[in-house]
Design a protein around this motif. Structure first.
Motif, mmCIF file in Angstrom:
data_model
loop_
_atom_site.group_PDB
_atom_site.id
_atom_site.type_symbol
_atom_site.label_atom_id
_atom_site.label_comp_id
_atom_site.label_asym_id
_atom_site.label_seq_id
_atom_site.Cartn_x
_atom_site.Cartn_y
_atom_site.Cartn_z
ATOM 1 N N GLU A 60 56.462 5.262 97.076
ATOM 2 C CA GLU A 60 55.254 5.801 97.464
ATOM 3 C C GLU A 60 55.459 7.008 95.811
ATOM 4 O O GLU A 60 54.985 7.492 95.525
ATOM 5 C CB GLU A 60 56.070 7.157 98.087
ATOM 6 C CG GLU A 60 55.958 6.818 99.238
ATOM 7 C CD GLU A 60 54.682 7.092 99.756
ATOM 8 O OE1 GLU A 60 53.829 7.913 99.103
ATOM 9 O OE2 GLU A 60 54.327 6.184 101.046
ATOM 10 N N VAL A 61 56.073 6.387 94.863
ATOM 11 C CA VAL A 61 56.931 7.110 92.922
ATOM 12 C C VAL A 61 55.801 6.171 92.784
ATOM 13 O O VAL A 61 54.498 7.483 91.757
ATOM 14 C CB VAL A 61 57.901 7.217 92.346
ATOM 15 C CG1 VAL A 61 57.877 7.327 90.843
ATOM 16 C CG2 VAL A 61 59.078 8.186 93.348
ATOM 17 N N ALA A 62 55.575 5.259 93.215
ATOM 18 C CA ALA A 62 54.249 4.908 92.341
ATOM 19 C C ALA A 62 53.208 4.851 92.624
ATOM 20 O O ALA A 62 51.757 5.492 92.111
ATOM 21 C CB ALA A 62 54.160 3.334 92.670
ATOM 22 N N GLU A 63 52.591 5.184 93.966
ATOM 23 C CA GLU A 63 51.527 5.339 94.070
ATOM 24 C C GLU A 63 51.113 6.426 94.043
ATOM 25 O O GLU A 63 49.927 7.097 94.078
ATOM 26 C CB GLU A 63 51.244 5.279 95.810
ATOM 27 C CG GLU A 63 51.705 4.083 96.612
ATOM 28 C CD GLU A 63 51.722 3.698 98.052
ATOM 29 O OE1 GLU A 63 52.060 2.587 98.465
ATOM 30 O OE2 GLU A 63 51.183 4.729 98.493
ATOM 31 N N GLU A 64 51.502 8.182 94.049
ATOM 32 C CA GLU A 64 51.842 8.491 94.224
ATOM 33 C C GLU A 64 51.453 9.534 92.599
ATOM 34 O O GLU A 64 50.954 10.310 91.962
ATOM 35 C CB GLU A 64 52.345 10.124 94.939
ATOM 36 C CG GLU A 64 52.036 10.163 96.141
ATOM 37 C CD GLU A 64 52.857 10.831 96.947
ATOM 38 O OE1 GLU A 64 53.599 11.649 96.431
ATOM 39 O OE2 GLU A 64 52.773 10.849 98.547
ATOM 40 N N THR A 65 52.088 8.893 91.343
ATOM 41 C CA THR A 65 52.428 9.597 90.100
ATOM 42 C C THR A 65 51.600 8.063 89.174
ATOM 43 O O THR A 65 51.677 8.541 88.634
ATOM 44 C CB THR A 65 53.535 9.446 89.825
ATOM 45 O OG1 THR A 65 54.534 8.266 89.772
ATOM 46 C CG2 THR A 65 54.604 10.359 90.776
ATOM 47 N N GLY A 66 52.055 6.917 89.328
ATOM 48 C CA GLY A 66 51.474 5.967 88.724
ATOM 49 C C GLY A 66 52.708 5.647 87.917
ATOM 50 O O GLY A 66 52.043 4.463 86.765
ATOM 51 N N ILE A 67 53.819 6.076 87.938
ATOM 52 C CA ILE A 67 54.850 5.451 87.399
ATOM 53 C C ILE A 67 55.972 4.932 88.263
ATOM 54 O O ILE A 67 55.831 4.624 89.337
ATOM 55 C CB ILE A 67 55.522 7.063 86.880
ATOM 56 C CG1 ILE A 67 55.313 8.297 86.256
ATOM 57 C CG2 ILE A 67 56.924 6.292 86.452
ATOM 58 C CD1 ILE A 67 54.263 7.520 85.200
ATOM 59 N N LEU A 105 51.040 7.875 83.665
ATOM 60 C CA LEU A 105 50.789 9.109 84.643
ATOM 61 C C LEU A 105 49.569 9.073 85.585
ATOM 62 O O LEU A 105 48.281 9.412 84.288
ATOM 63 C CB LEU A 105 51.016 10.529 83.764
ATOM 64 C CG LEU A 105 52.229 11.640 84.630
ATOM 65 C CD1 LEU A 105 52.766 10.635 85.850
ATOM 66 C CD2 LEU A 105 52.047 13.107 84.413
ATOM 67 N N SER A 106 49.206 9.048 86.893
ATOM 68 C CA SER A 106 47.687 9.196 87.345
ATOM 69 C C SER A 106 47.577 10.080 87.856
ATOM 70 O O SER A 106 48.854 10.363 89.632
ATOM 71 C CB SER A 106 47.004 7.544 87.632
ATOM 72 O OG SER A 106 46.163 8.121 88.270
ATOM 73 N N ASP A 107 46.641 10.631 88.918
ATOM 74 C CA ASP A 107 46.130 11.273 89.771
ATOM 75 C C ASP A 107 45.459 10.744 91.248
ATOM 76 O O ASP A 107 44.622 11.461 91.816
ATOM 77 C CB ASP A 107 46.286 13.144 89.484
ATOM 78 C CG ASP A 107 45.226 12.928 88.871
ATOM 79 O OD1 ASP A 107 44.468 12.896 88.664
ATOM 80 O OD2 ASP A 107 44.179 14.432 88.385
ATOM 81 N N ALA A 108 45.584 9.518 90.848
ATOM 82 C CA ALA A 108 44.312 8.673 91.355
ATOM 83 C C ALA A 108 44.271 8.840 93.112
ATOM 84 O O ALA A 108 43.803 8.850 93.873
ATOM 85 C CB ALA A 108 44.517 7.456 91.126
ATOM 86 N N ASP A 109 45.969 9.075 93.733
ATOM 87 C CA ASP A 109 46.050 9.029 94.620
ATOM 88 C C ASP A 109 45.356 10.066 96.215
ATOM 89 O O ASP A 109 45.320 11.783 94.945
ATOM 90 C CB ASP A 109 47.844 9.412 94.881
ATOM 91 C CG ASP A 109 48.308 9.263 96.305
ATOM 92 O OD1 ASP A 109 47.528 10.044 97.577
ATOM 93 O OD2 ASP A 109 48.530 8.329 97.113
#
Length: 151
Positions: A60-67, A105-109
């Motif tokens: 979830e951290v990877a999906e929601e933040t890209g990290i 860091l990404s807000d793609a979700d």
């Protein structure tokens, strides 16, 4: 009204965990509420079948933040109730302290409006929910203990 239980997991992923205190930052997500306010919180999501809470937190951290992160320690759980779609939901969210090991860091979700690296010292004023602010305090104490153990 029917009552259901939901379980989620997430984490406080920290960049610079082994570096100087003032350089440490956590990846937070911002979601826009029904009133149009941007509320900052820790990334989290539902535990999928066959996943452990720790695996869910990492995903979830990877999906929601890209990290991408690895679990360092358990921070604790938050337990709350809400009503949606004509049912009462009893939700438990397991949280973990995580070390950032890569990603961007990404807000793609689609569920996330914004993402940001926030200095650990600013979590108290940035996090929208008291339970998550309490977990951030737990994380800071854990990091201090880890740091003292290295010296």
């Amino acid at each position: 009204m029917r009552t259901v239980r939901e379980t989620s997991a997430g984490g406080l992923v920290v960049d610079g965990l082994d570096g100087p205190r003032e350089a440490r930052c956590a990846a937070l997500i911002g979601r826009t509420d029904r009133r149009g306010r941007l509320l900052w919180s820790l990334p989290k999501g539902h535990i999928e079948e066959g996943e452990t809470a720790e695996q869910t937190a990492v995903r979830e951290v990877a999906e929601e933040t890209g990290i991408h992160g690895t679990v360092v320690a358990e921070l604790g759980s938050i337990d709350y109730w809400f009503v949606t779609d004509g049912r009462r939901v009893h939700k438990t969210v397991h949280h973990y302290l995580m070390r950032s090991v890569g990603g961007e860091l990404s807000d793609a979700d689609v569920e996330v409006t914004k993402v940001a690296w926030v200095p650990l010292g600013e979590l108290e004023s940035r996090l929208a929910y008291a339970d998550e602010r309490r977990l951030a305090e737990v994380a800071n104490r854990l990091i201090d203990r880890m740091e003292n153990g290295r010296q």
